[in-house]
Design a protein around this motif. Structure first.
Motif, PDB file in Angstrom:
ATOM      1  N   ASN A  47     -17.651  48.714  11.648  1.00 30.61           N
ATOM      2  CA  ASN A  47     -15.820  48.043  12.483  1.00 30.61           C
ATOM      3  C   ASN A  47     -15.320  46.663  12.883  1.00 30.61           C
ATOM      4  N   VAL A  48     -16.749  45.652  12.767  1.00 27.33           N
ATOM      5  CA  VAL A  48     -16.274  44.394  12.286  1.00 27.33           C
ATOM      6  C   VAL A  48     -16.512  43.920  11.048  1.00 27.33           C
ATOM      7  N   CYS A  49     -16.980  44.571  10.097  1.00 34.04           N
ATOM      8  CA  CYS A  49     -17.236  44.711   8.653  1.00 34.04           C
ATOM      9  C   CYS A  49     -14.660  44.750   8.709  1.00 34.04           C
ATOM     10  N   TYR A  50     -14.950  45.604   8.422  1.00 35.85           N
ATOM     11  CA  TYR A  50     -13.115  46.336   8.664  1.00 35.85           C
ATOM     12  C   TYR A  50     -12.685  44.961   8.968  1.00 35.85           C
ATOM     13  N   ASP A  51     -13.369  44.583  10.153  1.00 38.90           N
ATOM     14  CA  ASP A  51     -12.626  43.342  11.152  1.00 38.90           C
ATOM     15  C   ASP A  51     -12.620  42.314  10.116  1.00 38.90           C
ATOM     16  N   PHE A  52     -13.317  42.261   9.234  1.00 41.96           N
ATOM     17  CA  PHE A  52     -13.548  40.738   8.781  1.00 41.96           C
ATOM     18  C   PHE A  52     -12.473  40.824   7.351  1.00 41.96           C
ATOM     19  N   ALA A  53     -12.544  42.173   7.404  1.00 45.30           N
ATOM     20  CA  ALA A  53     -11.784  42.156   5.697  1.00 45.30           C
ATOM     21  C   ALA A  53     -10.455  42.428   5.772  1.00 45.30           C
ATOM     22  N   ASN A  54      -9.990  42.689   6.995  1.00 50.09           N
ATOM     23  CA  ASN A  54      -8.416  42.371   7.484  1.00 50.09           C
ATOM     24  C   ASN A  54      -8.373  40.851   7.578  1.00 50.09           C
ATOM     25  N   ASP A  55      -9.134  40.142   8.205  1.00 52.05           N
ATOM     26  CA  ASP A  55      -9.242  38.611   8.407  1.00 52.05           C
ATOM     27  C   ASP A  55      -9.025  37.974   7.045  1.00 52.05           C
ATOM     28  N   ALA A  56      -9.772  38.422   5.955  1.00 46.73           N
ATOM     29  CA  ALA A  56      -9.837  37.644   5.191  1.00 46.73           C
ATOM     30  C   ALA A  56      -8.705  37.895   3.795  1.00 46.73           C
ATOM     31  N   MET A  57      -8.077  38.722   3.741  1.00 43.58           N
ATOM     32  CA  MET A  57      -7.085  39.201   3.650  1.00 43.58           C
ATOM     33  C   MET A  57      -5.579  38.403   4.263  1.00 43.58           C
ATOM     34  N   ARG A  58      -5.437  38.368   5.498  1.00 42.57           N
ATOM     35  CA  ARG A  58      -5.126  37.050   6.428  1.00 42.57           C
ATOM     36  C   ARG A  58      -4.801  36.070   5.516  1.00 42.57           C
ATOM     37  N   ASN A  59      -6.180  35.508   5.537  1.00 43.46           N
ATOM     38  CA  ASN A  59      -6.334  34.223   5.762  1.00 43.46           C
ATOM     39  C   ASN A  59      -6.457  34.017   3.697  1.00 43.46           C
ATOM     40  N   GLN A  60      -6.123  34.679   3.325  1.00 46.07           N
ATOM     41  CA  GLN A  60      -5.587  34.788   1.860  1.00 46.07           C
ATOM     42  C   GLN A  60      -4.155  35.113   1.497  1.00 46.07           C
ATOM     43  N   ASN A  61      -3.501  35.304   2.735  1.00 43.77           N
ATOM     44  CA  ASN A  61      -2.521  35.486   2.096  1.00 43.77           C
ATOM     45  C   ASN A  61      -2.020  36.790   1.705  1.00 43.77           C
ATOM     46  N   PHE A  62      -2.054  37.622   1.533  1.00 47.83           N
ATOM     47  CA  PHE A  62      -1.834  38.859   0.812  1.00 47.83           C
ATOM     48  C   PHE A  62      -0.651  39.623   2.296  1.00 47.83           C
ATOM     49  N   ASN A  63      -0.625  40.341   1.847  1.00 53.99           N
ATOM     50  CA  ASN A  63       1.313  41.098   2.348  1.00 53.99           C
ATOM     51  C   ASN A  63       1.007  42.626   2.458  1.00 53.99           C
ATOM     52  N   ASN A  64       1.717  42.965   3.217  1.00 49.87           N
ATOM     53  CA  ASN A  64       1.703  44.494   3.596  1.00 49.87           C
ATOM     54  C   ASN A  64       0.150  44.976   4.189  1.00 49.87           C
ATOM     55  N   ILE A  65      -0.619  44.387   4.834  1.00 46.86           N
ATOM     56  CA  ILE A  65      -1.721  44.927   4.838  1.00 46.86           C
ATOM     57  C   ILE A  65      -1.870  46.110   6.285  1.00 46.86           C
ATOM     58  N   ARG A  66      -2.904  46.635   5.428  1.00 47.43           N
ATOM     59  CA  ARG A  66      -2.864  48.180   6.320  1.00 47.43           C
ATOM     60  C   ARG A  66      -4.555  48.219   6.652  1.00 47.43           C
ATOM     61  N   ARG A  67      -4.567  48.923   7.354  1.00 45.63           N
ATOM     62  CA  ARG A  67      -6.122  49.057   8.024  1.00 45.63           C
ATOM     63  C   ARG A  67      -5.747  50.517   7.644  1.00 45.63           C
ATOM     64  N   SER A  68      -6.950  51.268   7.159  1.00 38.83           N
ATOM     65  CA  SER A  68      -7.064  52.559   7.656  1.00 38.83           C
ATOM     66  C   SER A  68      -8.569  52.634   8.192  1.00 38.83           C
ATOM     67  N   GLY A  69      -9.590  54.501   8.639  1.00 37.41           N
ATOM     68  CA  GLY A  69     -10.447  53.775   8.440  1.00 37.41           C
ATOM     69  C   GLY A  69     -11.735  54.002   8.234  1.00 37.41           C
ATOM     70  N   SER A  70     -11.187  54.029   6.361  1.00 36.89           N
ATOM     71  CA  SER A  70     -12.129  53.731   5.220  1.00 36.89           C
ATOM     72  C   SER A  70     -12.119  52.828   4.401  1.00 36.89           C
ATOM     73  N   GLU A  71     -10.587  51.545   4.870  1.00 34.45           N
ATOM     74  CA  GLU A  71     -10.723  50.313   3.774  1.00 34.45           C
ATOM     75  C   GLU A  71      -9.988  49.979   3.863  1.00 34.45           C
ATOM     76  N   VAL A  72      -9.323  48.804   3.744  1.00 33.29           N
ATOM     77  CA  VAL A  72      -8.248  47.184   4.289  1.00 33.29           C
ATOM     78  C   VAL A  72      -7.285  47.166   3.051  1.00 33.29           C
ATOM     79  N   THR A  73      -6.496  47.034   2.826  1.00 35.17           N
ATOM     80  CA  THR A  73      -5.196  47.175   2.186  1.00 35.17           C
ATOM     81  C   THR A  73      -4.566  45.944   2.304  1.00 35.17           C
ATOM     82  N   GLY A  74      -3.890  45.906   0.547  1.00 29.52           N
ATOM     83  CA  GLY A  74      -3.181  44.652   0.929  1.00 29.52           C
ATOM     84  C   GLY A  74      -2.768  44.228  -0.479  1.00 29.52           C
ATOM     85  N   SER A  75      -1.560  43.101  -0.683  1.00 31.08           N
ATOM     86  CA  SER A  75      -1.328  42.805  -1.972  1.00 31.08           C
ATOM     87  C   SER A  75      -0.680  41.352  -1.483  1.00 31.08           C
TER      88      SER A  75
END
Length: 124
Positions: A47-75
């Motif tokens: 769970n914390v790893c997925y939090d880190f993934a979400n934070d990394a996407m935000r930190n790198q200015n990704f858009n349309n960030i979505r989190r599911s039970g098995s991944e974090v996605t963005g563009s």
């Protein structure tokens, strides 16, 4: 049980890679590029790893960030990224996959996300 979980994680990862390849529309005859990499993260918790993934996407200015039970996605730009986490000992491992029409942009997005998620630390 651990063997089943590892097989299920690999099957999910394979499905994720295949879906990422087909998620981005083709740009003529040039095709798409898929870059991926792994990195240990500074936690054992998925769970914390997925939090880190979400934070990394935000930190790198990704858009349309979505989190599911098995991944974090963005563009970002022409690149689509997915980060999933795998429970490994002693720390979880983030698997970063990026697909896009420009090789340099796609590789740069993968490298940015991978290095960012590896550096994040949570103080409890």
């Amino acid at each position: 049980m651990k063997k089943f979980a590892a097989i299920a994680a690999l099957a999910g990862l394979f499905a994720l890679i295949i879906s990422a390849v087909y998620a981005v529309p083709s740009r003529g005859a040039g095709g798409n590029y898929l870059y991926w990499g792994t990195t240990p993260v500074k936690t054992a918790s998925l769970n914390v790893c997925y939090d880190f993934a979400n934070d990394a996407m935000r930190n790198q200015n990704f858009n349309n960030i979505r989190r599911s039970g098995s991944e974090v996605t963005g563009s970002r730009g022409g690149a689509y990224a997915a980060i999933t986490c795998v429970g490994t000992a002693p720390r979880a491992t983030a698997v970063v996959m990026v697909v896009g029409g420009d090789a340099n942009e796609t590789a740069r997005a993968r490298d940015d996300l991978r290095s960012n998620v590896a550096r994040i630390i949570r103080f409890d």
